[in-house]
Motif scaffolding. Sequence first.
Motif, mmCIF file in Angstrom:
data_model
loop_
_atom_site.group_PDB
_atom_site.id
_atom_site.type_symbol
_atom_site.label_atom_id
_atom_site.label_comp_id
_atom_site.label_asym_id
_atom_site.label_seq_id
_atom_site.Cartn_x
_atom_site.Cartn_y
_atom_site.Cartn_z
ATOM 1 N N GLY A 55 0.799 -1.218 0.000
ATOM 2 C CA GLY A 55 0.000 0.000 0.000
ATOM 3 C C GLY A 55 0.827 1.262 0.000
ATOM 4 O O GLY A 55 0.285 2.361 -0.021
ATOM 5 N N ALA A 56 2.159 1.148 0.002
ATOM 6 C CA ALA A 56 2.994 2.346 0.054
ATOM 7 C C ALA A 56 2.973 3.140 -1.235
ATOM 8 O O ALA A 56 3.506 4.236 -1.290
ATOM 9 C CB ALA A 56 4.437 1.975 0.392
ATOM 10 N N ALA A 204 7.055 6.782 11.243
ATOM 11 C CA ALA A 204 8.376 6.423 11.760
ATOM 12 C C ALA A 204 8.384 6.430 13.280
ATOM 13 O O ALA A 204 7.678 7.214 13.921
ATOM 14 C CB ALA A 204 9.430 7.396 11.239
ATOM 15 N N GLY A 205 9.196 5.556 13.853
ATOM 16 C CA GLY A 205 9.377 5.490 15.296
ATOM 17 C C GLY A 205 10.823 5.191 15.608
ATOM 18 O O GLY A 205 11.720 5.579 14.862
ATOM 19 N N LYS A 206 11.070 4.485 16.697
ATOM 20 C CA LYS A 206 12.454 4.224 17.096
ATOM 21 C C LYS A 206 13.115 3.146 16.234
ATOM 22 O O LYS A 206 14.341 3.091 16.131
ATOM 23 C CB LYS A 206 12.531 3.821 18.567
ATOM 24 C CG LYS A 206 11.938 2.456 18.887
ATOM 25 C CD LYS A 206 12.140 2.104 20.359
ATOM 26 C CE LYS A 206 11.597 0.700 20.657
ATOM 27 N NZ LYS A 206 11.805 0.326 22.069
ATOM 28 N N ASN A 207 12.316 2.277 15.612
ATOM 29 C CA ASN A 207 12.872 1.186 14.823
ATOM 30 C C ASN A 207 13.168 1.632 13.395
ATOM 31 O O ASN A 207 12.412 2.404 12.794
ATOM 32 C CB ASN A 207 11.909 0.003 14.794
ATOM 33 C CG ASN A 207 11.732 -0.622 16.150
ATOM 34 O OD1 ASN A 207 12.691 -0.808 16.885
ATOM 35 N ND2 ASN A 207 10.498 -0.950 16.504
ATOM 36 N N LEU A 208 14.273 1.135 12.853
ATOM 37 C CA LEU A 208 14.629 1.407 11.461
ATOM 38 C C LEU A 208 14.106 0.244 10.633
ATOM 39 O O LEU A 208 14.839 -0.652 10.225
ATOM 40 C CB LEU A 208 16.145 1.562 11.341
ATOM 41 C CG LEU A 208 16.723 2.720 12.154
ATOM 42 C CD1 LEU A 208 18.242 2.682 12.131
ATOM 43 C CD2 LEU A 208 16.201 4.063 11.656
ATOM 44 N N ASP A 209 12.809 0.293 10.378
ATOM 45 C CA ASP A 209 12.111 -0.842 9.793
ATOM 46 C C ASP A 209 11.311 -0.407 8.573
ATOM 47 O O ASP A 209 11.528 0.674 8.015
ATOM 48 C CB ASP A 209 11.197 -1.481 10.837
ATOM 49 C CG ASP A 209 10.253 -0.450 11.485
ATOM 50 O OD1 ASP A 209 10.177 0.704 11.001
ATOM 51 O OD2 ASP A 209 9.589 -0.810 12.474
ATOM 52 N N ARG A 214 8.865 3.570 4.781
ATOM 53 C CA ARG A 214 7.681 4.197 4.197
ATOM 54 C C ARG A 214 7.599 5.678 4.567
ATOM 55 O O ARG A 214 7.193 6.512 3.766
ATOM 56 C CB ARG A 214 6.421 3.469 4.665
ATOM 57 C CG ARG A 214 5.151 4.016 4.053
ATOM 58 C CD ARG A 214 4.012 3.042 4.230
ATOM 59 N NE ARG A 214 2.767 3.595 3.704
ATOM 60 C CZ ARG A 214 1.683 2.885 3.483
ATOM 61 N NH1 ARG A 214 1.686 1.594 3.736
ATOM 62 N NH2 ARG A 214 0.595 3.442 2.999
ATOM 63 N N ALA A 215 8.002 6.019 5.789
ATOM 64 C CA ALA A 215 8.003 7.417 6.201
ATOM 65 C C ALA A 215 8.972 8.234 5.352
ATOM 66 O O ALA A 215 8.673 9.372 4.967
ATOM 67 C CB ALA A 215 8.356 7.532 7.680
ATOM 68 N N TYR A 229 15.297 7.084 -2.929
ATOM 69 C CA TYR A 229 15.569 7.995 -1.814
ATOM 70 C C TYR A 229 15.376 7.262 -0.488
ATOM 71 O O TYR A 229 16.247 7.287 0.392
ATOM 72 C CB TYR A 229 14.614 9.173 -1.917
ATOM 73 C CG TYR A 229 14.630 10.165 -0.766
ATOM 74 C CD1 TYR A 229 15.320 11.365 -0.881
ATOM 75 C CD2 TYR A 229 13.924 9.934 0.411
ATOM 76 C CE1 TYR A 229 15.323 12.299 0.150
ATOM 77 C CE2 TYR A 229 13.920 10.850 1.445
ATOM 78 C CZ TYR A 229 14.619 12.031 1.311
ATOM 79 O OH TYR A 229 14.609 12.941 2.335
ATOM 80 N N ALA A 230 14.231 6.618 -0.322
ATOM 81 C CA ALA A 230 13.927 5.948 0.939
ATOM 82 C C ALA A 230 14.910 4.819 1.223
ATOM 83 O O ALA A 230 15.354 4.633 2.363
ATOM 84 C CB ALA A 230 12.495 5.411 0.912
#
Length: 291
Positions: A55-56, A204-209, A214-215, A229-230
Amino acid sequence: MALVAGAALLGVALGGAFTKSGGGRAALPAPPAAPAVVVVTPTPTPEATAEAVTGATETTGATKKAAAKAPTATEQKADAQRFSSNELAHVPANWVAGFYPIYAEAQKVYGVNWLLIASVHKQETAFSTHPTTYHGRNFANCCAGPMQFNVTNGPVSTWKRYMNSFARGSRPANYPHKTAKHPSIYDDYDAIMAGAALLRDNGAGKNLDAAAWRAAYDYYGHDATGVSYASEVLARAIGWGQKAFCINCLTDGSLMTAVDAAWGAPVRSALDAAAAQDDDEPKALAASKKK
């Protein structure tokens, strides 16, 4: 004037202010230490993570409220050149150390991993050293400042929606480019805090996931350049977490390949499929008219 002020501040940061004592120079205070790494992310694999970016290809999150038109091929080429230049730029450690308190505050207030914030900062303006960082707009006349916020999209631009994000934190006493009035898109604290808030609202949060990928994809925009880029932003941040925060190290190519395979490839495939469908629709319409 902003460019002159920025250049002056850069000179101070690189050379260091000093006081004379007995005819010599007083020892400079030690630069602040980089924030601690909050989580170490393993190298992603497609099998484990591809479904997380489903869905991104849609315009989602905060970007949905002020979606900009897709960049032209010329703009995408210019962006690719800018990102390559920023990746290769050599930036003095003392200059980047001035951002550490801002990264730490942005992480504390908005819960976004500071390595992701710093990676976007490097991607956009090579840690505020790109020539246009502190004045005017970019080549496309849409974006400005250390984090390259869009000031033309919407009736309410992305910058206008996030420009007061600085108010939730505590402004450091000193940092590279402190403007006289706030909010300012050219003030490093104002801009980086706004960038962190936007990344947070995009998931986005603390995890690099996958959510962080997507953020970053939402941060740039929904096209093939946004995918690249992402993937570069996340690979750089993950590499810093796995090894060390390295200002002038090139992004690990194998890690970027792994990140792109896990999170970029599914979105790129969906974009290609959508483009093919768009190309087929006029052909199908023309064929139906001939019947």
